[in-house]
Scaffold this motif. Structure first.
Motif, PDB file in Angstrom:
ATOM      1  N   LYS A  19       0.830  -1.203   0.000  1.00  0.00           N
ATOM      2  CA  LYS A  19       0.000   0.000   0.000  1.00  0.00           C
ATOM      3  C   LYS A  19       0.866   1.255   0.000  1.00  0.00           C
ATOM      4  O   LYS A  19       0.533   2.247  -0.671  1.00  0.00           O
ATOM      5  N   ASP A  20       1.979   1.224   0.703  1.00  0.00           N
ATOM      6  CA  ASP A  20       2.849   2.406   0.758  1.00  0.00           C
ATOM      7  C   ASP A  20       3.548   2.642  -0.576  1.00  0.00           C
ATOM      8  O   ASP A  20       3.850   3.789  -0.919  1.00  0.00           O
ATOM      9  N   LEU A  21       3.791   1.579  -1.335  1.00  0.00           N
ATOM     10  CA  LEU A  21       4.453   1.715  -2.626  1.00  0.00           C
ATOM     11  C   LEU A  21       3.481   2.072  -3.753  1.00  0.00           C
ATOM     12  O   LEU A  21       3.871   2.665  -4.757  1.00  0.00           O
ATOM     13  N   TRP A  22       2.198   1.695  -3.573  1.00  0.00           N
ATOM     14  CA  TRP A  22       1.172   1.983  -4.585  1.00  0.00           C
ATOM     15  C   TRP A  22      -0.034   2.615  -3.884  1.00  0.00           C
ATOM     16  O   TRP A  22      -1.089   1.981  -3.741  1.00  0.00           O
ATOM     17  N   PRO A  23       0.079   3.850  -3.441  1.00  0.00           N
ATOM     18  CA  PRO A  23      -0.990   4.457  -2.634  1.00  0.00           C
ATOM     19  C   PRO A  23      -2.113   5.097  -3.456  1.00  0.00           C
ATOM     20  O   PRO A  23      -3.015   5.717  -2.894  1.00  0.00           O
ATOM     21  N   GLN A  24      -2.106   4.910  -4.772  1.00  0.00           N
ATOM     22  CA  GLN A  24      -3.028   5.641  -5.629  1.00  0.00           C
ATOM     23  C   GLN A  24      -4.498   5.363  -5.300  1.00  0.00           C
ATOM     24  O   GLN A  24      -5.355   6.230  -5.494  1.00  0.00           O
ATOM     25  N   ARG A  25      -4.803   4.157  -4.831  1.00  0.00           N
ATOM     26  CA  ARG A  25      -6.193   3.802  -4.560  1.00  0.00           C
ATOM     27  C   ARG A  25      -6.624   4.199  -3.150  1.00  0.00           C
ATOM     28  O   ARG A  25      -7.781   4.018  -2.787  1.00  0.00           O
ATOM     29  N   ALA A  26      -5.707   4.732  -2.363  1.00  0.00           N
ATOM     30  CA  ALA A  26      -5.998   5.065  -0.969  1.00  0.00           C
ATOM     31  C   ALA A  26      -6.281   6.566  -0.845  1.00  0.00           C
ATOM     32  O   ALA A  26      -5.380   7.386  -0.962  1.00  0.00           O
ATOM     33  N   THR A  27      -7.518   6.903  -0.596  1.00  0.00           N
ATOM     34  CA  THR A  27      -7.904   8.310  -0.466  1.00  0.00           C
ATOM     35  C   THR A  27      -7.270   8.912   0.788  1.00  0.00           C
ATOM     36  O   THR A  27      -7.398   8.380   1.883  1.00  0.00           O
ATOM     37  N   GLY A  28      -6.574  10.039   0.601  1.00  0.00           N
ATOM     38  CA  GLY A  28      -5.979  10.736   1.736  1.00  0.00           C
ATOM     39  C   GLY A  28      -4.864   9.977   2.425  1.00  0.00           C
ATOM     40  O   GLY A  28      -4.597  10.186   3.613  1.00  0.00           O
ATOM     41  N   TYR A  29      -4.186   9.098   1.711  1.00  0.00           N
ATOM     42  CA  TYR A  29      -3.149   8.277   2.327  1.00  0.00           C
ATOM     43  C   TYR A  29      -1.937   9.111   2.734  1.00  0.00           C
ATOM     44  O   TYR A  29      -1.489   9.980   1.983  1.00  0.00           O
ATOM     45  N   ARG A  30      -1.394   8.825   3.924  1.00  0.00           N
ATOM     46  CA  ARG A  30      -0.166   9.462   4.396  1.00  0.00           C
ATOM     47  C   ARG A  30       0.987   8.482   4.225  1.00  0.00           C
ATOM     48  O   ARG A  30       0.974   7.399   4.791  1.00  0.00           O
ATOM     49  N   ALA A  31       1.957   8.845   3.424  1.00  0.00           N
ATOM     50  CA  ALA A  31       3.102   7.966   3.182  1.00  0.00           C
ATOM     51  C   ALA A  31       3.858   7.700   4.479  1.00  0.00           C
ATOM     52  O   ALA A  31       3.956   8.567   5.356  1.00  0.00           O
ATOM     53  N   LEU A  32       4.394   6.520   4.604  1.00  0.00           N
ATOM     54  CA  LEU A  32       5.170   6.171   5.784  1.00  0.00           C
ATOM     55  C   LEU A  32       6.480   6.964   5.806  1.00  0.00           C
ATOM     56  O   LEU A  32       7.090   7.214   4.765  1.00  0.00           O
ATOM     57  N   SER A  33       6.894   7.325   6.991  1.00  0.00           N
ATOM     58  CA  SER A  33       8.156   8.044   7.154  1.00  0.00           C
ATOM     59  C   SER A  33       9.325   7.069   6.983  1.00  0.00           C
ATOM     60  O   SER A  33       9.143   5.848   6.924  1.00  0.00           O
ATOM     61  N   THR A  34      10.521   7.611   6.923  1.00  0.00           N
ATOM     62  CA  THR A  34      11.714   6.777   6.791  1.00  0.00           C
ATOM     63  C   THR A  34      11.832   5.807   7.956  1.00  0.00           C
ATOM     64  O   THR A  34      12.150   4.621   7.768  1.00  0.00           O
ATOM     65  N   SER A  35      11.566   6.283   9.159  1.00  0.00           N
ATOM     66  CA  SER A  35      11.662   5.404  10.329  1.00  0.00           C
ATOM     67  C   SER A  35      10.562   4.346  10.316  1.00  0.00           C
ATOM     68  O   SER A  35      10.787   3.193  10.713  1.00  0.00           O
ATOM     69  N   GLU A  36       9.373   4.720   9.850  1.00  0.00           N
ATOM     70  CA  GLU A  36       8.290   3.742   9.768  1.00  0.00           C
ATOM     71  C   GLU A  36       8.591   2.688   8.708  1.00  0.00           C
ATOM     72  O   GLU A  36       8.308   1.503   8.893  1.00  0.00           O
ATOM     73  N   ARG A  37       9.158   3.123   7.604  1.00  0.00           N
ATOM     74  CA  ARG A  37       9.561   2.166   6.576  1.00  0.00           C
ATOM     75  C   ARG A  37      10.541   1.145   7.150  1.00  0.00           C
ATOM     76  O   ARG A  37      10.435  -0.051   6.865  1.00  0.00           O
ATOM     77  N   LYS A  38      11.491   1.617   7.914  1.00  0.00           N
ATOM     78  CA  LYS A  38      12.468   0.704   8.497  1.00  0.00           C
ATOM     79  C   LYS A  38      11.784  -0.280   9.455  1.00  0.00           C
ATOM     80  O   LYS A  38      12.120  -1.467   9.485  1.00  0.00           O
ATOM     81  N   THR A  39      10.826   0.214  10.226  1.00  0.00           N
ATOM     82  CA  THR A  39      10.117  -0.656  11.171  1.00  0.00           C
ATOM     83  C   THR A  39       9.392  -1.779  10.436  1.00  0.00           C
ATOM     84  O   THR A  39       9.517  -2.960  10.785  1.00  0.00           O
ATOM     85  N   TYR A  40       8.630  -1.424   9.396  1.00  0.00           N
ATOM     86  CA  TYR A  40       7.869  -2.432   8.660  1.00  0.00           C
ATOM     87  C   TYR A  40       8.778  -3.327   7.823  1.00  0.00           C
ATOM     88  O   TYR A  40       8.531  -4.537   7.701  1.00  0.00           O
ATOM     89  N   GLY A  41       9.818  -2.745   7.242  1.00  0.00           N
ATOM     90  CA  GLY A  41      10.744  -3.553   6.458  1.00  0.00           C
ATOM     91  C   GLY A  41      11.494  -4.550   7.313  1.00  0.00           C
ATOM     92  O   GLY A  41      11.615  -5.735   6.956  1.00  0.00           O
ATOM     93  N   ASP A  42      12.003  -4.093   8.453  1.00  0.00           N
ATOM     94  CA  ASP A  42      12.728  -4.986   9.359  1.00  0.00           C
ATOM     95  C   ASP A  42      11.814  -6.089   9.881  1.00  0.00           C
ATOM     96  O   ASP A  42      12.236  -7.249  10.054  1.00  0.00           O
ATOM     97  N   ASP A  43      10.550  -5.750  10.149  1.00  0.00           N
ATOM     98  CA  ASP A  43       9.599  -6.745  10.647  1.00  0.00           C
ATOM     99  C   ASP A  43       9.335  -7.811   9.590  1.00  0.00           C
ATOM    100  O   ASP A  43       9.301  -9.011   9.897  1.00  0.00           O
ATOM    101  N   LEU A  44       9.147  -7.386   8.339  1.00  0.00           N
ATOM    102  CA  LEU A  44       8.937  -8.342   7.252  1.00  0.00           C
ATOM    103  C   LEU A  44      10.124  -9.280   7.127  1.00  0.00           C
ATOM    104  O   LEU A  44       9.955 -10.509   7.001  1.00  0.00           O
ATOM    105  N   LEU A  45      11.306  -8.733   7.183  1.00  0.00           N
ATOM    106  CA  LEU A  45      12.502  -9.558   7.034  1.00  0.00           C
ATOM    107  C   LEU A  45      12.673 -10.503   8.223  1.00  0.00           C
ATOM    108  O   LEU A  45      13.022 -11.681   8.043  1.00  0.00           O
ATOM    109  N   ALA A  46      12.396 -10.028   9.427  1.00  0.00           N
ATOM    110  CA  ALA A  46      12.534 -10.876  10.609  1.00  0.00           C
ATOM    111  C   ALA A  46      11.569 -12.060  10.557  1.00  0.00           C
ATOM    112  O   ALA A  46      11.940 -13.200  10.878  1.00  0.00           O
TER     113      ALA A  46
END
Length: 395
Positions: A236-263
């Motif tokens: 959703k963060d990479l393709w937010p076009q369908r999300a009305t009023g979407y707020r992109a994740l911050s750099t720190s939030e990206r790291k949190t979700y990315g690290d969690d996926l990898l773990a």
């Protein structure tokens, strides 16, 4: 898709119209009194009456060996039936998408031990559960003549799962690195191909009821209070076009979700290092992969934000094909006609999928016409019918 003992995905009405499938919403536990319709002459043949509020088995115990559950949906909601390990998390076998008034069979080889059965009206929530016991019959699970073929099949499939999780971990590392660095173009390119390795072994991943939702849950299937993580959160963060009023994740939030996926991917990798499989698990897993295609891939629900559903579609077909090919020496010996039918229908479905290729990948799902979707859906259903008979044939 994510289907576990505690959470599953919603499916659209399109799945019902095209794939003769659908879904519904959970009820609380009820007692399991004997159900009508069981074969009293065979203690391994168990009838399951699955309504909107009860899950009634003709027997709550059986001798070890090949068990045959016949699950009849007497309710108004699409349901599914599980045999779970005693911890209530690990899925031993399942049969899904049983529409109102319909019946489906679940055939598996059960070892002695304690288990839990669960009906899930609406295909969400924890299900209507009860204890189930398998006593030691003292009978060999496989004849001596078939044992070599069975060993070859199970060892081959275990090696395939191991290889796919190794490739998944490597691809996920590359994807997470690109995503956390903000290289969105590269991350978008890696997203569908990395997920291919997950989708090929999806039933194996789903057998870990605590892990699969963290990796593969869609936003549409979030339950109240449930944290959304994993592939589709990042999608959703990479393709937010369908999300009305979407707020992109911050750099720190990206790291949190990315690290969690990898773990969590590393944890899946670790858990599959020494996994073993039985022929019924392999056969039922192939059927489960076809169910995945019918429920969320052919309807365009899986990759809601990126529309890369056809990559998942192909991956599910790949996984089902490998399972069938590993079992093929056993199946050819026991039911060569069924084997030939499965082969022909795999070929027909693959031909339709190949027509939707775009270079080395696939078209976006939004580029398919209604006729394309209908043809794919019909071909999936045509393959699912003989493939569902494979478990009974090889046991």
């Amino acid at each position: 898709m994510t289907r576990t003992a505690t959470t599953v995905r919603t499916r659209s009405a399109l799945a019902l119209g095209l794939a003769a499938l659908a879904l519904p919403a959970l009820a609380g536990c009820t007692d399991n009194a004997p159900a009508a319709g069981a074969d009293d002459g065979d203690p391994r043949a168990i009838a399951v009456d699955a309504s909107d509020s009860s899950c009634t088995l003709s027997s709550t115990q059986a001798p070890s060996g090949t068990l045959h559950f016949t699950v009849k949906n007497t309710g108004t909601k699409v349901t599914e039936f599980y045999l779970l390990a005693s911890d209530g998390l690990r899925i031993i076998a399942e049969v899904e998408n049983i529409g109102p008034g319909l019946a489906r069979d679940l055939v598996l080889s059960a070892q002695p031990g304690r288990y839990i059965t669960a009906c899930k009206p609406g295909m969400v929530g924890n299900g209507i559960r009860a204890d189930f016991a398998v006593a030691d019959s003292g009978e060999p699970a496989v004849s001596a003549d078939d044992q070599q073929l069975v060993d070859q099949a199970t060892q081959g499939y275990a090696a395939y799962v191991k290889d796919q999780t190794e490739q998944l971990l490597s691809a996920t590392e590359d994807f997470v690195t690109a995503y956390e660095k903000g290289d969105d173009a590269r991350a978008r390119g890696l997203y569908p191909t990395a997920r291919t390795h997950y989708e090929r072994i999806e039933p194996v991943a789903e057998s870990f009821g605590d892990l699969d939702p963290k990796l593969d849950l869609r936003q549409a299937d979030l339950e109240s209070g449930q944290k959304w993580t994993g592939w589709h959160r990042i999608e959703k963060d990479l393709w937010p076009q369908r999300a009305t009023g979407y707020r992109a994740l911050s750099t720190s939030e990206r790291k949190t979700y990315g690290d969690d996926l990898l773990a969590n991917t590393k944890l899946l990798y670790q858990r599959t290092r020494t996994m073993t499989f039985t022929v019924d698990q392999i056969a039922n897993g192939a059927t489960g992969l076809l169910d995945e295609v019918a429920k969320s891939k052919v309807t365009g629900e899986e990759e809601y934000w990126s529309h890369t559903d056809l990559y998942d579609f192909q991956a599910n077909i790949d996984g089902a094909r490998v399972a069938w090919q590993d079992l093929q020496p056993v199946l050819r010996k026991k039911d060569p006609t069924l084997d030939q039918q499965i082969a022909a229908r795999f070929s027909a479905l693959q031909k339709l999928l190949d027509a939707q290729r775009d270079g080395k990948g696939f078209k976006l799902y939004t580029q398919l016409g209604q006729d394309d979707v209908k043809q794919l859906s019909n071909a999936v259903n045509a393959l699912a019918e003989p493939l569902s008979k494979m478990a009974a044939a090889v046991l």
